[in-house]
Design a protein around this motif. Structure first.
Motif, PDB file in Angstrom:
ATOM      1  N   MET A   1       9.060   3.335 -47.491  1.00  0.00           N
ATOM      2  CA  MET A   1       9.830   2.863 -45.950  1.00  0.00           C
ATOM      3  C   MET A   1       9.275   1.028 -45.520  1.00  0.00           C
ATOM      4  O   MET A   1       8.393   1.143 -45.631  1.00  0.00           O
TER       5      MET A   1
ATOM      6  N   TYR B   1      11.058  -6.107 -39.461  1.00  0.00           N
ATOM      7  CA  TYR B   1      11.576  -5.758 -38.503  1.00  0.00           C
ATOM      8  C   TYR B   1      11.856  -6.986 -38.318  1.00  0.00           C
ATOM      9  O   TYR B   1      11.431  -8.455 -38.933  1.00  0.00           O
TER      10      TYR B   1
ATOM     11  N   ILE C   1      25.936  -5.250 -39.883  1.00  0.00           N
ATOM     12  CA  ILE C   1      24.794  -4.855 -39.637  1.00  0.00           C
ATOM     13  C   ILE C   1      24.250  -4.125 -38.410  1.00  0.00           C
ATOM     14  O   ILE C   1      23.677  -2.569 -38.000  1.00  0.00           O
ATOM     15  N   ALA C   2      24.381  -4.534 -37.752  1.00  0.00           N
ATOM     16  CA  ALA C   2      24.113  -4.776 -36.467  1.00  0.00           C
ATOM     17  C   ALA C   2      25.033  -5.764 -35.328  1.00  0.00           C
ATOM     18  O   ALA C   2      25.450  -6.937 -35.632  1.00  0.00           O
TER      19      ALA C   2
ATOM     20  N   LEU D   1      16.540  -6.023 -35.468  1.00  0.00           N
ATOM     21  CA  LEU D   1      16.847  -5.431 -38.023  1.00  0.00           C
ATOM     22  C   LEU D   1      15.899  -4.099 -37.159  1.00  0.00           C
ATOM     23  O   LEU D   1      14.354  -5.461 -37.722  1.00  0.00           O
TER      24      LEU D   1
ATOM     25  N   SER E   1      12.378  -1.696 -38.063  1.00  0.00           N
ATOM     26  CA  SER E   1      11.223  -0.620 -38.793  1.00  0.00           C
ATOM     27  C   SER E   1      12.064  -0.219 -39.606  1.00  0.00           C
ATOM     28  O   SER E   1      12.844   0.433 -38.651  1.00  0.00           O
ATOM     29  N   GLY E   2      12.262  -0.433 -41.295  1.00  0.00           N
ATOM     30  CA  GLY E   2      12.705   0.524 -41.629  1.00  0.00           C
ATOM     31  C   GLY E   2      14.222   0.174 -42.320  1.00  0.00           C
ATOM     32  O   GLY E   2      14.351   0.760 -42.903  1.00  0.00           O
ATOM     33  N   LYS E   3      14.678  -0.502 -42.049  1.00  0.00           N
ATOM     34  CA  LYS E   3      16.175  -1.124 -42.020  1.00  0.00           C
ATOM     35  C   LYS E   3      16.148  -2.634 -42.340  1.00  0.00           C
ATOM     36  O   LYS E   3      17.132  -2.600 -43.443  1.00  0.00           O
TER      37      LYS E   3
ATOM     38  N   THR F   1      15.489  -5.195 -45.855  1.00  0.00           N
ATOM     39  CA  THR F   1      16.027  -5.383 -47.048  1.00  0.00           C
ATOM     40  C   THR F   1      15.711  -7.234 -47.564  1.00  0.00           C
ATOM     41  O   THR F   1      16.197  -7.551 -46.835  1.00  0.00           O
TER      42      THR F   1
ATOM     43  N   TYR G   1      21.379 -13.456 -44.848  1.00  0.00           N
ATOM     44  CA  TYR G   1      22.156 -12.674 -44.115  1.00  0.00           C
ATOM     45  C   TYR G   1      22.532 -13.763 -43.146  1.00  0.00           C
ATOM     46  O   TYR G   1      21.890 -15.231 -43.316  1.00  0.00           O
TER      47      TYR G   1
ATOM     48  N   GLU H   1      10.078  -7.683 -47.036  1.00  0.00           N
ATOM     49  CA  GLU H   1      10.765  -6.805 -46.268  1.00  0.00           C
ATOM     50  C   GLU H   1       9.196  -5.952 -45.566  1.00  0.00           C
ATOM     51  O   GLU H   1       9.369  -5.114 -44.777  1.00  0.00           O
TER      52      GLU H   1
END
Length: 119
Positions: free
Chosen positions: A1, A5, A37-38, A53, A55-57, A59, A63, A98
């Protein structure tokens, strides 16, 4: 993952203050597709309460942050007339790592803005 962020904030350079109450939308771009997405709203410090965005989201990709500035400019008597020069400000940028922290702030005035990749 991924551990990277994305954060953002808005500074009102005309007043020399953080800009609170600005809605910010984040989109992931892919060719002609644009997927929201947010979404977040700036707080009294001009920042979102959490990373837009987290951590973990994150890519790798393209954007777009869209800052809804018109209402803020109206409320603070910084805009004149019915049609704002800067009602909505889009900022497109790429993420190629990422695992990194990306910070994309907006420095706002009624007739201009700037941005940069911060830390």
């Amino acid at each position: 993952m991924a551990n990277g962020y994305l954060t953002t904030h808005v500074l009102d350079t005309a007043r020399g203050l953080p800009a609170d109450g600005i809605t910010i939308s984040l989109y992931l771009l892919s060719g002609n597709l644009r997927e929201k997405i947010a979404q977040a709203v700036t707080n009294a410090d001009g920042r979102t309460d959490t990373p837009i965005l987290p951590s973990g989201k994150m890519t790798v990709g393209q954007y777009e942050l869209v800052f809804q500035t018109g209402e803020y400019l109206d409320q603070n008597n910084l805009a004149t007339g019915e049609i704002k020069f800067l009602d909505e400000i889009p900022i497109r940028f790429g993420i190629d790592d990422e695992e990194a922290h990306y910070h994309v702030p907006l420095l706002l005035s009624p007739f201009g803005y700037s941005t940069y990749r911060g830390s």
